[in-house]
Design an enzyme around this catalytic site. Structure first.
Site, short mmCIF file in Angstrom:
data_model
loop_
_atom_site.label_atom_id
_atom_site.label_comp_id
_atom_site.label_asym_id
_atom_site.label_seq_id
_atom_site.Cartn_x
_atom_site.Cartn_y
_atom_site.Cartn_z
N TYR A 28 41.80 37.34 45.54
CA TYR A 28 41.99 36.95 44.14
C TYR A 28 41.78 35.44 43.97
CZ TYR A 28 43.77 37.23 39.41
OH TYR A 28 43.89 37.19 38.04
N TYR A 37 35.54 37.53 35.31
CA TYR A 37 36.99 37.36 35.37
C TYR A 37 37.66 38.56 34.72
CZ TYR A 37 41.66 35.31 34.78
OH TYR A 37 43.01 35.07 34.80
#
Lengths: 137, 382
Positions: B286, B336
């Site tokens: 992440y 994103y």
């Protein structure tokens, strides 16, 4: 301070109006916490009070904000936001603006002091400034 | 080893800054793509999962149920954003193993590219942040991670070039992927010329802003074998967190530069899989910021605390490196969608469908989701 400030947060701003910096302190276990909570997160006691600290802390880290994440701060760019910690109140880190002549003078660990509120005006949020060498005892 | 469920279909909309359709239409497209990929009709779906916070407020599960004609037997969501995506197979497995569902769909999407407040309005749900942080101009995620980055530089001697190594490697992977939002090369010089957003983080250190959605379909292995594509097995899934609220998580963490949930979730996921980190062929970590990606490389256990800067540069995190990370370009360069696309990419790698960005002989992939203080780790296998 906005009128709608939650009751559990008000003590901090009431103390600021009097020129003091105060955080929640647990009368049961003797530890501090931040942000305000109904129970002490360390021991779950509800015997909490707002206890003032001296107002002198040190910079844990800082950033110069150069992008308008929120329109309300567009005309303030660039500005400094720091995490300030206090020897008297271990574990607490306060998010605050630091009024520095230039960001270049800022250092991690630098001592900073509370900017006194303007008399007669309601205190907004705690702001800090570097402690000048001449002011250091 | 628990390997009795699989991801059998994945779907993702083309990542763009501003989509010409609303978020609901994007989610519907992603789910339809995932079902088509699996060769499963919506009439067979009886469980729907999303993250626990963001989707319920934008595209709730009942909307998806109505659109696809699904009378749910199972419905759930956990954590928010990335940890919710990485841990979706944990919830799905509970339902599938218990016979409470036969085919479960997970979805996640955002329209933060076209919303006026972008990603920065998300934290308005936290009352102490609203009272004490937003009024002093501390409301953008880059500022949160800038404080961590500067402190990390101070404690461990991290340099801007260490961060540049992550940004440039991921950009190269994005270009090899071919479907990423960013397709322009990024050199180290370009990195240093990148606009400062919140010192010391530059635009090149920050994730993209995207309108888009991703989805995946999960079922038990007996059903998975009959699907259109090779099933990708869920080898392990772990979650970890700290006793911190969303108000506290960026400023009051006792250890600011460590993410304890990462080590715990990773240990749980690898424990279920019965393997160690050395068996992992690639990782989708992440990467909301270069600094957070770097910290997780340490906290997951790839190297010791404070060593990730040189470790990443020595190993190389490109597709052909010794430690391939974010093989699609990640949140920095691909899109994103808060890590939902990391699951999609890991599945494509394990099926051997990643084209120019294919990791050679990829058999085990690690996917992580950081939703401070929550953390999710998913281990997938071919």
């Amino acid at each position: 301070m906005a009128k709608e400030t939650k009751a559990g947060f008000r003590g901090h701003f009431d103390h600021l109006s009097a020129g003091e910096l105060a955080f929640p302190f647990c009368e049961e276990c003797g530890r501090w916490h931040w942000y305000p909570m109904p129970l002490c997160p360390h021991c779950r006691s509800s015997r909490l009070s707002w206890r003032p600290v001296s107002g002198t802390g040190e910079i844990w880290s800082w950033t110069v904000v150069r992008h308008a994440f929120d329109a309300s701060h567009r005309d303030k760019l660039p500005y400094v936001v720091a995490l300030v910690c206090f020897e008297e109140a271990p574990g607490i880190r306060l998010v605050a603006n630091v009024e520095a002549a230039s960001p270049d003078e800022l250092r991690i660990g630098m001592p900073v002091e509370l900017v006194p509120p303007v008399p007669g005006e309601p205190a907004q949020h705690a702001a800090f400034r570097p402690v000048r060498p001449t002011q250091l005892a | 080893m628990r390997n009795d469920i699989a991801i059998v279909g994945v779907g993702q909309t083309r990542p763009v800054r501003r989509a010409d359709r609303d978020i609901r239409a994007l989610v519907v497209e992603a789910i339809q793509l995932a079902l088509d990929d699996a060769g499963i009709d919506a009439s067979e779906v009886d469980g729907i999962i999303s993250d626990g916070v963001i989707m319920p407020a934008s595209v709730p599960r009942d909307y998806v149920a109505a659109q696809f004609g699904i009378a749910r037997r199972f419905d759930g969501g956990m954590s928010y954003g990335g940890a919710g995506s990485a841990c979706a197979p944990m919830l799905a497995r509970m339902a599938l193993e218990a016979g409470q569902a036969d085919v479960v769909v997970y979805y996640f999407g955002v329209d933060w590219g076209s919303r006026e407040s972008g990603p920065y309005g998300f934290h308005n749900i936290y009352p102490a942040k609203m009272a004490f942080e937003k009024p002093v101009g501390f409301s953008g995620q880059p500022s949160y991670f800038a404080l961590w980055a500067r402190r990390y530089m101070h404690e461990y001697g991290l340099t801007e070039d260490d961060l540049a190594a992550i940004a440039t490697a991921q950009r190269e992977s994005a270009i090899r992927n071919g479907h990423a939002q960013l397709q322009k090369p990024l050199s180290v010089a370009d990195y240093h010329a990148s606009r400062m957003i919140s010192d010391p983080l530059r635009a090149a250190d920050c994730c993209l802003i995207t309108d888009g959605a991703a989805a995946f379909v999960m079922t038990r292995m007996d059903r998975a074998r009959d699907c259109r594509r090779r099933p990708v097995r869920v080898l392990g899934c772990g979650f970890g967190s700290e006793a911190l609220s969303g108000d506290d998580s960026f400023t009051q963490k006792p250890k600011q530069l460590t993410i304890p949930g990462a080590r715990e979730a990773c240990g749980r996921a690898l424990g279920e899989a019965g393997i160690g980190l050395d068996a992992v062929d690639f990782s989708e970590i992440y990467d909301c910021f270069t600094i957070s990606c770097l910290m997780q490389v340490e906290d997951l256990g790839f190297c010791a605390k404070g060593e990730a800067g040189p470790f990443i540069r020595e190993r190389g995190i490109g597709v052909d490196g010794k430690l391939p990370v974010n093989t699609h370009g990640g949140l920095l360069a691909h899109s994103y969608l808060l890590g939902a696309e990391h699951v999609v990419e890991a599945v494509r790698q394990l099926r051997g469908e990643a084209g120019d960005a294919q990791v050679k002989d990829a058999e085990v992939g690690l996917v992580t989701g950081l939703s401070v203080p929550d953390y999710g780790v998913l281990v997938l296998g071919r």
